[in-house]
Each structure stands twice: as structure tokens, then as C-alpha cells.
Write an enzyme that holds these catalytic residues in place. Sequence first.
Site, PDB file in Angstrom:
ATOM      1  N   TYR A  11      20.422  11.633 -56.396  1.00  0.00           N
ATOM      2  CA  TYR A  11      19.659  11.471 -57.639  1.00  0.00           C
ATOM      3  C   TYR A  11      18.178  11.354 -57.302  1.00  0.00           C
ATOM      4  O   TYR A  11      17.799  10.839 -56.243  1.00  0.00           O
ATOM      5  CB  TYR A  11      20.094  10.215 -58.396  1.00  0.00           C
ATOM      6  CG  TYR A  11      21.369  10.354 -59.191  1.00  0.00           C
ATOM      7  CD1 TYR A  11      21.345  10.693 -60.545  1.00  0.00           C
ATOM      8  CD2 TYR A  11      22.597  10.150 -58.598  1.00  0.00           C
ATOM      9  CE1 TYR A  11      22.514  10.816 -61.277  1.00  0.00           C
ATOM     10  CE2 TYR A  11      23.784  10.268 -59.320  1.00  0.00           C
ATOM     11  CZ  TYR A  11      23.724  10.602 -60.655  1.00  0.00           C
ATOM     12  OH  TYR A  11      24.884  10.726 -61.380  1.00  0.00           O
ATOM     13  N   ASP A  21      24.626  10.182 -68.210  1.00  0.00           N
ATOM     14  CA  ASP A  21      24.495   9.546 -69.518  1.00  0.00           C
ATOM     15  C   ASP A  21      23.544  10.327 -70.417  1.00  0.00           C
ATOM     16  O   ASP A  21      22.893  11.296 -69.987  1.00  0.00           O
ATOM     17  CB  ASP A  21      23.986   8.104 -69.361  1.00  0.00           C
ATOM     18  CG  ASP A  21      25.002   7.221 -68.661  1.00  0.00           C
ATOM     19  OD1 ASP A  21      26.206   7.477 -68.806  1.00  0.00           O
ATOM     20  OD2 ASP A  21      24.577   6.272 -67.965  1.00  0.00           O
TER      21      ASP A  21
END
Length: 460
Positions: free
Chosen positions: A217, A143
Site C-alpha cells: 500500500y 474500503d
Amino acid sequence: MGICEDELGTFYESILESSGSPRDMLTRRELAALSKDELVERAIELQTQLSEAQGSVPPSSSREKPERYAERKKKGRAIAFEAKRLIALKVAYIGWMFHGFQIQKTREDTVEGRLFEALKRTQLIEETASMSDVGWSRGGRTDVGVSAIGNVVGVRVRSKQNVQMDYAKILNGVLPDGLRVLSWAPAVEAGVMVAGRRPMRENQCFDARNDALSRTYKYLFLKKNLDIGLMREGAKAFIGQHDYRNYCKIDVNDAKASYVRVILDVQINPVKSSRLCVDQNLFEIVVKGYAFLWHQIRCMAAVLFRVGSCLEPPSIVERLLRVDDGAEFSGGKPTYRLASEIPLILYDCEYPPGVAPFRDYQAPRGMVSKRMDDPFMDTWLQYVMRAAVTSSFIREVDAIRIDGGALWADERNSSEPLILDKDPEKLALPKRRREGTVDQKQELYRRKLDRKSKAKSAST
């Protein structure tokens, strides 16, 4: 001062040469027989004719050169695209310098858009090629604001027989600051088995998304007053297969979406010191899984921060994962503030052995800093300076005395952790308003679309 007849004759001959006139028009002996006035008159006459000729009809060389240049510019350098190969590119980028990863029709400053533009600019793909034409695939779709160190894209590019092209070096020469290709790998031309997760994709080439074994992540944060032990205890509940609808942003456009995901591992560790980072208060949440939902990592981090702040017990993590009828949070996700996107990094996309054996980028000697390190170093220095300026403001504010002679720093609530986007509300999650179930959100979205459709029909 005048000139002699010999000098005037030489000047006359130079004019004849410039005008392109035949050299046998007048011999030197014939010129020597002319008087000075006659030589001057002939020189002036020839000079006038030469000036007029140059003004009306330019020489052939100066007339044809711009035409040839324009033609070459229009056609461009001819590149043969007969030889092509499928490769994987490992890319790194600073998230807040771009408007997200995925290419958009209305925005140019996306990671994917800049990378695709660089491929065309370096003529590794055709100028008119679309993403489907070159077999484009992506390992992760981050994003806006989210960075990456190990995102992967697959693309079919131009190649040369018996010549090993350094695609990373070629692309890094034209990519903007904040975006670099770290390495590249020749990708397989057929589908592969992804260790027990799904069958082989018959007759299919490498796909950066579907061939990935896992994705990792990292979420960075400052420890401050957070209880790392409580956070680790709560994070254990994430491991395994669970329904994460209370840890994501619901996609109201997809009624058949599944919110079940598998988390392979979750760790909370201090960040290792380096030449650029020596802050012992810097920690990271490392999450490894097959795939992730929209805002999933940021929601997970937000809840863990509440646990570390002693605003919630560690058991809240597991309770939010229960979505069966009658469960505490089956009525929908409680409202809580999402953790910031800035500290989130897509750290790695893992592939089966042999699928994408990445080749490390090899820069020419003395050019490593210029090509790879400088853009990221410049960004780091800019934010170090901004942090230093902000720190000076904080020191001055802390030194301000308020009523009673106490310092402002002493009056602040030091029990709250200094984390990005911390939630100032102390109300426990079970007592908070629910956002609604997935079905309720989708129904509200359908009603909204119906109202817009009716309003549009009424206006026409």
C-alpha cells in the site's frame, strides 16, 4: 396541364407493378386501344385497391422482419461456453468514484459490481452466472474511497481454441471511467507453495487472495512542516510480527479474530516527479506486508503524522504495539482521528513466479490514449482545476488584514502540518480516553443485539 395517353399508360403499368398484379392482365396494345377517360378510370380504381391492400395487410417482408428481430433480440447471439480458462486480471480504479470494492446487494456502483457486469456484457461469462460459478477471488478488498493500481481478481472466462483473446482490451471497451484492466494473465489450475508461509493447497486452483505473497500500500501526503526523520524513526517499529489491535478498527462480529500481522517493510520517501506531479513536498508512506486489518494503514499513518508534527515521540509507535497485560495501552486503543482514505492506494499484489505472469495491455495504435489514459487524465484535470480555484480563495483570504494591520496568514499557527484529516487536539495519546479492549467492545455489541432482540419481541 393534362398528360398524354402514353404517359397515362406508363403510370397505369407502374401501379400494376406496385400492386403485385400480373403483367399480362392487360397488354400495352390493349391499353393503347382505351380512351383517355377509360385509362384514368382504371388507374384510379387500381390506385384505390393498392392503397386499401397496403393499409390492411402489410407485405410479408415488413410483417416478418420485426418478428425475426424480436426473436433474435430475445435469444441474443449464441455463444459457446464449452471452452473456459482461469485468468487473473490486474485492475486499477479511482476509489472515490465508487462505493468501495466489494459487490453489494443494495449498491450498484462498486468496483466489483461494475467489473462483474462488464464480464457479462461482453459475454465472457454467462448472464446467469454467480461469483461462485466462475471461481471469483480478489487480492484485496479496499474500503470506500481507497484507490488501487495493482488489485487482482481471479475469474474463469470463455476462451477460444488456438485464439489468444485480449481480455483487457475487451473489458476496457465497456468499463466505466475510473476503472480499467491494466493486464491479464493465465492462472494456474492447481495450488502452489507460498514461500514458506503455508503448505500447498492440494487440488485447488488459483486464488487471488490466498496465493498472494504480499500486498503493498502507498499513502500520499504533503510534507509541509512534518519532520520526516522522526516519522522514519518511528516507522521502524512496525516491521516484523506484532499485534495491531491498537492500529485498526475492531471487528466486533468476530470473537475469534486475530490481530497479529506481519509487516515486511515500511518506507517514507518523496514521490518521484513526473509530467503530472512536480511538487517536491509530496511524500508517500510505503507499507508491504502479508495481509492487513480493517483501517490498519490509515491508523498507522495517523500516528506517524502525530510523530512528524512533534505531538508524540517516535517511541509511541512501539508502545502502542504492546498489548500484554499491564502494558501502557493494554486497556484499549486511545482515541485519535483516522487518516483520510483518499490518499490511500493498493499499489501491488505479489504472486509466486509462474502463478500469474501478467500480460501488458496492448491497445491498437492510436487508441492507447482513448482507451486507457483519457478517463484518468480527465479526472486529474478536473481536480487540478478545483485545486486552482481553491488556491485562489486561499490567496484572497491570506490577503485579508485583521485588527492591528497584520495579515490573516501571519496570524495562523504555521507550526501545524497541512495534512488531510489532521487532529487539532494537542493532548498526548497516553493521556487520552481509551476505546476499550477487544473483549469489552464485543460484550457491548452483544448487549446491543440483546436489547434489539428484546425490543423486537416486545413489539410483536
